[in-house]
Design a protein around this motif. Structure first.
Motif, PDB file in Angstrom:
ATOM      1  N   GLN A 199       0.806  -1.213   0.000  1.00 57.15           N
ATOM      2  CA  GLN A 199       0.000   0.000   0.000  1.00 57.15           C
ATOM      3  C   GLN A 199       0.848   1.276   0.000  1.00 57.15           C
ATOM      4  O   GLN A 199       0.423   2.305  -0.515  1.00 57.15           O
ATOM      5  CB  GLN A 199      -0.930   0.022   1.227  1.00 57.15           C
ATOM      6  CG  GLN A 199      -2.055  -1.002   1.157  1.00 57.15           C
ATOM      7  CD  GLN A 199      -2.930  -0.974   2.393  1.00 57.15           C
ATOM      8  OE1 GLN A 199      -2.552  -0.390   3.406  1.00 57.15           O
ATOM      9  NE2 GLN A 199      -4.095  -1.607   2.319  1.00 57.15           N
ATOM     10  N   GLU A 200       2.053   1.214   0.594  1.00 58.15           N
ATOM     11  CA  GLU A 200       2.858   2.420   0.758  1.00 58.15           C
ATOM     12  C   GLU A 200       4.173   2.313  -0.016  1.00 58.15           C
ATOM     13  O   GLU A 200       4.723   1.224  -0.178  1.00 58.15           O
ATOM     14  CB  GLU A 200       3.156   2.661   2.244  1.00 58.15           C
ATOM     15  CG  GLU A 200       1.907   2.865   3.090  1.00 58.15           C
ATOM     16  CD  GLU A 200       2.251   3.125   4.554  1.00 58.15           C
ATOM     17  OE1 GLU A 200       3.438   3.414   4.837  1.00 58.15           O
ATOM     18  OE2 GLU A 200       1.346   3.034   5.405  1.00 58.15           O
ATOM     19  N   THR A 201       4.645   3.477  -0.448  1.00 53.81           N
ATOM     20  CA  THR A 201       5.923   3.539  -1.163  1.00 53.81           C
ATOM     21  C   THR A 201       7.067   3.503  -0.159  1.00 53.81           C
ATOM     22  O   THR A 201       6.966   4.080   0.929  1.00 53.81           O
ATOM     23  CB  THR A 201       6.012   4.837  -1.988  1.00 53.81           C
ATOM     24  OG1 THR A 201       4.899   4.897  -2.876  1.00 53.81           O
ATOM     25  CG2 THR A 201       7.309   4.888  -2.780  1.00 53.81           C
ATOM     26  N   VAL A 202       8.139   2.830  -0.532  1.00 58.28           N
ATOM     27  CA  VAL A 202       9.315   2.782   0.339  1.00 58.28           C
ATOM     28  C   VAL A 202       9.852   4.197   0.520  1.00 58.28           C
ATOM     29  O   VAL A 202      10.048   4.923  -0.461  1.00 58.28           O
ATOM     30  CB  VAL A 202      10.405   1.871  -0.277  1.00 58.28           C
ATOM     31  CG1 VAL A 202      11.704   1.975   0.514  1.00 58.28           C
ATOM     32  CG2 VAL A 202       9.927   0.433  -0.309  1.00 58.28           C
ATOM     33  N   PRO A 203      10.101   4.637   1.765  1.00 54.83           N
ATOM     34  CA  PRO A 203      10.597   6.007   1.995  1.00 54.83           C
ATOM     35  C   PRO A 203      11.926   6.256   1.283  1.00 54.83           C
ATOM     36  O   PRO A 203      12.690   5.338   1.003  1.00 54.83           O
ATOM     37  CB  PRO A 203      10.771   6.063   3.520  1.00 54.83           C
ATOM     38  CG  PRO A 203       9.884   4.991   4.054  1.00 54.83           C
ATOM     39  CD  PRO A 203       9.878   3.903   3.018  1.00 54.83           C
ATOM     40  N   SER A 204      12.199   7.522   1.027  1.00 52.22           N
ATOM     41  CA  SER A 204      13.421   7.910   0.320  1.00 52.22           C
ATOM     42  C   SER A 204      14.631   7.774   1.239  1.00 52.22           C
ATOM     43  O   SER A 204      14.623   8.259   2.381  1.00 52.22           O
ATOM     44  CB  SER A 204      13.308   9.352  -0.172  1.00 52.22           C
ATOM     45  OG  SER A 204      14.559   9.829  -0.626  1.00 52.22           O
ATOM     46  N   VAL A 205      15.688   7.120   0.733  1.00 52.69           N
ATOM     47  CA  VAL A 205      16.922   7.032   1.524  1.00 52.69           C
ATOM     48  C   VAL A 205      17.654   8.372   1.512  1.00 52.69           C
ATOM     49  O   VAL A 205      18.398   8.686   2.440  1.00 52.69           O
ATOM     50  CB  VAL A 205      17.839   5.896   1.000  1.00 52.69           C
ATOM     51  CG1 VAL A 205      17.204   4.548   1.204  1.00 52.69           C
ATOM     52  CG2 VAL A 205      18.196   6.104  -0.468  1.00 52.69           C
TER      53      VAL A 205
END
Length: 673
Positions: free
Chosen positions: A224-230
């Motif tokens: 459901q959610e996008t992987v957060p930005s590193v």
């Protein structure tokens, strides 16, 4: 399982390593091959589940087919007292989860090195049609030399069929679960790649991207959610490196890397300056044009309230007729508007851009690809370059969006052009341990040949020379590497120095870097100035910096010789001559005398007395100047005599003598100072 237990009479349990969702791991010693091994034993609560046991055995056997330097080797599979177990290579070190905790932040190059080793192992497994299904840092081991090894290949499939509500056993795995697995679909190679993307995320940030109160809530976030930005966590991370994370963790499997090799190739150049201005990755599935439909209004009919009186009159009839006509006009007007709107919609739809299929231009030149895209009524967007070992330089590797997808006319299609096989600058490995470098370069596809071994002051196994210059651009898969490594210091075998002078010893010590110490002593057998003893002995090996001890001869020690005079008695024993004999002798002597003297002779004879016969005495001595070979004194006497004899005697020594009388020894003795 208790310490000391022996499995199959061969594997003796000597300690505990850890535990997982379906098995406990013990440290054991292989009594036959005399080596430490890791033994994974199926948990007690699963030992009655025949399906899990069957899968445990099947997947363990399939794992034995994997032989790779970055995969933990499986040695044996067996059963003991209804316990299923697997015997594996024991890797002394830690797992990646603990490594991240203790070493974060980790340098980007080290992150890439770890990931390349993991990708090499996963690639080999995928080639053997084995999917891990449970990739996570806890299943990645790092030994003391920095070599990465993956364990539990394929075994997680048995656990994957259990309920996701087993929070205690799956909470660690669900952080790395792909969206399709979270939805209940079968795991694929792209599922392993998704997990690798999460591991890379954790190496860069020190944390997993999704947290939750339960395994289910975390699983939901994965699709459901996008992987957060590193980069939001660490702004210094290059965009190219973040793009690897984003592409590996794309929600749609088709947007991810199609193979571990592709991900490894992209990761290898992520820190390259040529990719410094790379745009942020956008999944192709999110770039397609959205179809906009014009809403069709819903018409609600107005209900005319007709109030009928019990006794209608003509006016009311006329009123009803008018209202009925008005109602029909309104309905026809609305229908006309609806028809116009629908017609307009279809007219717009027919006149808008049509759907077209992106042609496959892989392998074509840029001009050929442009021509083909133009024929398909598409536009060429940005053109970028990328190294590729399979596509010739100057030819198209792929398009973005990918070929064979459907898009609208005039959509811009980006072209990725091959620069040929990927090259990289060869590093300087002089001074590093050969085994560590070999593992690293083997993972990078270099051809590492048998090294040349030479004696050197460098530690054994250290690289002292390389056939490829540092900084030289090479294609790893086409480059043979020959290292020259140290065999350690060459020792010097001590010679027999019994005939060496001090100068000879000094020359050897100087040439071999030895420290010589000297002692001196007297010797009756070794000439002065020569070696009479040495340490270490002849034939022993010494090394530069060692000490040797040498004893040199001073020659024989001088001994004081004293003169000792001793009185010796030469005892005479008389041997008398008889009268008759004497007379005869006298007569014979005087027989020639004239006759005139006869009376005188007779008178003389009658008056001669008896005489002693002489004895011969010989004195022999043995001292510092004489030996018993010849007499030192010879005397003929007729009476006892006392004589002085001088002896030369060393201090503390003795001499001896003997006396012969007429050839017969009559006395012998020793003389001291």
């Amino acid at each position: 399982m208790e310490i000391g237990t022996k499995l199959s009479g061969r594997y003796k349990i000597i300690g505990t390593v850890g535990g997982g969702g379906m098995a406990n791991v013990y440290l054991a010693h292989d009594l036959i091959l005399d080596r430490d091994v890791a033994v994974k034993v199926l948990r007690y609560d699963f030992r009655e589940d025949k399906d899990i046991i069957r899968r445990f055995q099947r997947e363990a056997l399939s794992a034995t087919e994997l032989v790779h330097p970055n995969i933990v080797s499986v040695y044996d599979v067996g059963e003991e007292d209804n316990f299923q177990y697997i015997v594996m290579e024991y890797v002394p070190g830690t797992d990646l989860k603990k490594y991240i905790v203790h070493h974060f932040p980790i340098p980007y190059q080290k992150v890439i090195d770890i990931m390349e080793q993991i990708l090499s192992a996963v690639s080999d497994a995928h080639r053997n049609r084995i999917i891990h299904r449970d990739l996570k840092p806890q299943n990645v081991l790092i030994d003391e030399a920095g070599v990465v090894k993956i364990t539990d290949f394929g075994i997680a499939v048995a656990l994957s069929e259990t309920s996701i509500t087993q929070t205690n056993s799956l909470l660690g795995s669900v952080h790395y679960l792909s969206p399709e697995q979270a939805r209940g679909s079968m795991a694929t190679k792209q599922s392993d790649i998704y997990a690798l993307g999460i591991i890379l995320y954790e190496l860069l940030t020190g944390n997993v991207p999704f947290e939750g109160e339960s395994a289910v809530s975390i699983a939901l976030k994965h699709f459901q959610e996008t992987v957060p930005s590193v980069k939001a966590f660490d702004g210094r991370i290059p965009q190219a490196l973040e793009n690897v994370v984003l592409k590996a963790t794309a929600k749609e499997a088709s947007d991810r890397y199609q193979s571990a090799e592709e991900m490894s190739a992209d990761l290898t150049t992520a820190l390259s300056p040529q990719r410094a201005s790379e745009p942020k990755f956008e999944p192709a599935s999110m770039m397609e044009d959205t179809k906009i439909l014009t809403p069709i209004p819903v018409v609600e009919e107005e209900e005319a309230s007709i109030v009928e009186s019990e006794t209608p009159n003509e006016n009311e009839k006329v009123s009803k007729t008018k209202k009925s006509k008005n109602k029909k006009i309104v309905i026809f007007s609305i229908l006309a508007v609806v028809l116009l709107l629908v017609g307009g919609f279809f007219a717009i739809a027919m006149s808008g851009p049509k759907d077209v299929k992106i042609p496959n231009v892989t392998g074509l030149t840029e001009d050929q690809a442009t021509s083909k895209l133009t024929e398909a009524k598409l536009k060429v967007g940005e053109t970028s370059q990328e190294a590729n070992s399979d596509v010739e330089e100057g030819k198209i590797i792929r398009t973005n969006p990918k070929g064979d997808r459907t898009v609208k006319e005039n959509t811009k299609i980006d072209l990725i052009v091959s620069t040929g096989k990927a090259t990289e600058k060869f590093g300087n490995y002089v001074g590093e341990d050969f085994q560590v470098v070999k593992a690293k370069l083997t993972n990078a596809k270099y051809d590492i040949k048998t090294p040349v071994e030479v004696f050197s002051d460098s530690p054994k196994g250290q690289i002292i020379e390389q056939n490829i210059q540092s900084g030289q651009e090479v294609v790893p898969s086409e480059t043979q590497i020959i290292f020259t490594i140290s065999k350690g210091e060459q020792g010097y075998v001590m010679p027999d120095m019994s005939t060496y002078s001090k100068k000879d010893v000094d020359d050897i010590a100087s040439a071999q870097g030895l420290k010589a110490t000297y002692n001196y002593d007297y010797s009756n057998t070794v000439a002065a100035g020569l070696v009479m003893a040495q340490t270490p002995q002849a034939g022993e090996t010494v090394f530069r910096g060692d000490s040797i001890s040498v004893t040199l001869s001073n020659g024989p020690k001088e001994v004081l010789v004293n003169s000792v005079t001793k009185k010796l008695t030469l005892t005479y024993v008389a041997k008398k001559t008889s009268s008759a004999t004497a007379e005869n002798s006298q007569t014979t002597t005087d027989s020639t005398s004239d006759s005139g003297n006869s009376s005188s002779s007779s008178s003389s004879s009658s008056s001669v007395a008896p005489v002693n016969e002489p004895s011969k005495f010989e004195v022999y001595i043995e001292d510092e100047e004489n030996n018993f070979n010849s007499p030192v004194i010879t005397k003929t006497i007729t009476a006892t005599e006392v004589i002085d004899v001088t002896f030369k005697i060393k201090e503390g020594g003795t001499a001896r003598y003997k006396i012969l009388r007429d050839g017969v020894e009559i006395e012998s003795n020793t003389v001291t100072q």
